[in-house]
Design an enzyme around this catalytic site. Structure first.
Site, short mmCIF file in Angstrom:
data_model
loop_
_atom_site.label_atom_id
_atom_site.label_comp_id
_atom_site.label_asym_id
_atom_site.label_seq_id
_atom_site.Cartn_x
_atom_site.Cartn_y
_atom_site.Cartn_z
N CYS A 2 0.85 -1.20 0.00
CA CYS A 2 0.00 0.00 0.00
C CYS A 2 0.87 1.24 0.00
CB CYS A 2 -0.90 0.00 1.23
SG CYS A 2 -1.92 -1.47 1.41
N GLY A 361 14.87 -12.92 -4.76
CA GLY A 361 16.02 -13.47 -4.06
C GLY A 361 16.91 -12.48 -3.34
#
EC number: 6.3.5.4
Length: 620
Positions: A2, A361
């Site tokens: 958000c 990653g």
């Protein structure tokens, strides 16, 4: 994910709702599904939402059942269900936002330390008038603020803060040295004068009279005593921790996918997702650049076939860079620190067509010593016993004559030429050495860069330095801004703080072992991936800028860095800049990192200081 925004006025009670609405408008890309506002006296909060959990409920801003606390929250709390089961509270929603409020009502602000996930939030204490700003432990999510002229203005992005200020700040020239050192400015500073970045693992209480009280609530633990870990036990522990982290990061009520570069970290995460959720076929995404020297699409396909994923690819070229650079600089709020930023955006753009959340990653190299510099750390430390003046003069003489094919040797040489360990640790990733920065910044009053404390374990010292700055201020900012530019939520499970705590408890000789970097994580990966994937040489997410700056981007490079009205040309030594470009054009030397650093700064200045408006429509 958000976007949050807010204003707290200490001397004037009223808040213009149009200003707050303008701040929230800068965050539409972070939350295209919903928006909300809350105002009371001299306090106003705004929120935009990308719905991931409890899709039909959990609207924000949210006020606690007892009426004391008002909250705006950006992020995901992965253990919210477990925390909710332990709380006695009149819940009216099924999401993680209300769990934060319930915990604070029940346990106070210390409840923040129970949260597992990635978050940036603002809490208004209606009883005291204080505002509490909190950022997650590793700095996965951002939070910026300005506290001046009798008001606090804060938001998820710098542009949000700019939209709430009565006037635009100037460039913070004192941060230029830090930028030239790391292609980003470490918290709490930014390149905007008067706008601060809340450091990772910190919370700030802004009191009713405008004082900012900063508290660190998390830091990595000390290493366990020597002999506490056998290699076998450590491998099992890391394996279990990665499984738990990936499992937690899959919490969502929307489709989740993963980036897959073909490197060890992303490949291990994809394999773990498949193991944790065997009933679902993993959706994966990879990017290529059409350059056989660096393209890793073949390896991504190899892993996809091994695991059995629904694989998608995107191709990036020089035209993407020229077109997207200004737009993505607006999203970044700062110079684009890595060329791969633009590729990451194109990857996020493609992923958003299929999923709402992706796992990535980031963190593996910074936790488990994956970069080549870690392998060279002890040798450099030994040579550094020689007098600094001698090392500096020899390194300086050789540096300008090493050709492109000896690029890694040139980096090590530049590190050796620095004066002490603190400068050496930062120079591994630095575009410019300390002497080069001094020459470029002649006449500019710059703030000295942050100096990490000396550590007797040189590898641990490097890891701590990367965790404090390189990771949050560079890599994680890239991941957050480029994914949110496409309204896609990014989750790096290797930065689950439980795994981070474990990694820093382990001895360095399990990370760099017999000359092999990231040894322990590779041993975990070996259990799930082909040996050829685990043992191949690290390439990284590299863009062929060296060729592009001699070809498709050449004219733009010269015009922006040496043309009339150039911020770089007027601020730095113009002769030195021209010599840098000429060296690169010769073809014998590769100066792409330094050129990229200056070009990114110039494009950033164009976006934020060469126009009167910061309306997103202008920059998209």
């Amino acid at each position: 994910m958000c976007g949050i925004a807010g204003i707290r006025r200490f001397t004037r009670p009223e808040i213009d709702s149009r200003v707050l609405a303008g701040m929230v408008a800068t965050l539409n890309h972070r939350g295209p599904d919903d928006s909300g506002f809350w105002q009371e006296g001299g306090i106003g909060l705004g929120h935009t939402r990308l719905s991931i959990i409890d899709l039909a409920g959990s609207r924000q801003p949210m006020v606690s059942a007892d009426g004391r606390w008002a909250l705006v929250f950006n992020g995901e709390i992965f253990n919210y269900r477990e925390l909710r089961a332990q709380l006695s509270y009149p819940f009216t929603s099924d999401g993680d936002t209300e769990v934060i409020l319930a915990g604070i009502v029940t346990h106070g602000l210390s409840f923040i330390e129970s949260l597992l996930g990635q978050f940036a939030l603002a809490l208004v204490d209606r009883d005291t008038g204080s505002v509490h700003l909190v950022r997650d432990r590793l700095g996965v999510l951002p939070l910026f603020y300005s506290n001046a002229a009798g008001e606090l203005v804060f938001g998820s992005e710098v542009k949000t803060v700019l939209a709430g200020l009565p006037r635009r700040p100037e460039v913070d020239l004192s941060s230029l040295d830090a930028y030239l050192l790391g292609r980003s400015v470490p918290a709490p500073n930014t390149l905007f004068d008067g706008i601060s970045k809340l450091p990772p693992g910190h919370r700030a209480e802004v009191t009713n009279d405008g004082r900012v009280l900063l508290t660190r609530y998390w830091e990595p633990p000390e290493a366990d005593p020597a002999g506490a870990w056998t290699p076998e036990r450590a491998i099992d522990a890391v394996d279990d921790a990665v499984t738990a982290a990936v499992g937690s990061a899959l919490v969502a009520d929307v489709p989740v996918g993963a980036y897959l570069s073909g490197g060890v970290d992303s490949s291990l995460i994809v394999a773990k997702i498949a193991a944790v959720q065997p009933e679902h076929r993993v959706t994966t995404f990879a990017a290529g650049f059409g350059d056989p020297r660096n393209d890793e699409l073949t390896w991504a396909r190899r892993v996809s076939e091994h695991v059995g994923t629904d694989h998608h690819e995107v191709h990036v070229d020089a035209a993407d860079f020229e077109h997207l650079w200004p737009k993505l600089t607006w999203h970044r709020d700062a110079p684009m620190s890595e060329p791969a930023d633009i590729a990451v955006y194109r990857l996020a753009e493609a992923a958003r067509q299929k999923v709402t959340v992706v796992l990535s990653g980031e963190g593996g190299d910074e936790l488990f010593a994956g970069y080549p510099k870690y392998r060279a750390a002890k040798a450099v430390a030994a040579i550094s016993m020689l007098p600094g003046g001698l090392r500096s003069s020899v390194a300086g003489a050789l540096d300008r004559h090493l050709p492109h094919r000896l690029g890694r040797a040139r980096i090590a040489l530049r590190v050796l030429g620095e004066r002490d360990q603190a400068d050496q640790l930062r120079t591994w990733f630095a575009p410019f050495t300390s002497s080069e920065r001094e020459a470029l910044l002649a006449g500019v009053d710059s703030r000295p860069p942050v100096r990490d404390p000396r550590n007797p374990d040189v590898i641990r010292g490097m890891l701590l330095g990367d965790l404090r700055s390189w990771l949050p201020d560079n890599l994680l900012e890239r991941g957050d801004r480029m994914s949110m530019a496409a309204s896609l939520e990014l989750r790096p499970p290797l930065l689950d703080h439980r795994l981070v705590d474990l990694a820093f408890r382990l001895p360095s000789d399990l990370k760099v072992r017999e000359g092999r970097t990231k040894w322990i994580l590779k041993e975990v990966a070996r259990r799930y991936l082909p040996a050829e994937v685990v043992d191949r040489r690290k390439v990284g997410f590299r863009v062929p800028l060296d060729a592009w700056f001699r070809g498709d981007l050449r004219d733009s490079m010269w015009d922006r860095l040496t043309g009339a009205g150039s911020f770089v040309g007027e601020t730095f030594d113009r002769k030195a800049v021209r010599e840098l470009l000429q060296r690169h054009e010769s073809g014998t030397f590769n100066e792409e990192n330094r050129i990229w650093t200056l070009m990114s700064l110039e494009v950033w200045h164009e976006r934020f200081f060469s126009t009167r408006s910061i309306d997103p429509a202008i920059h998209r």
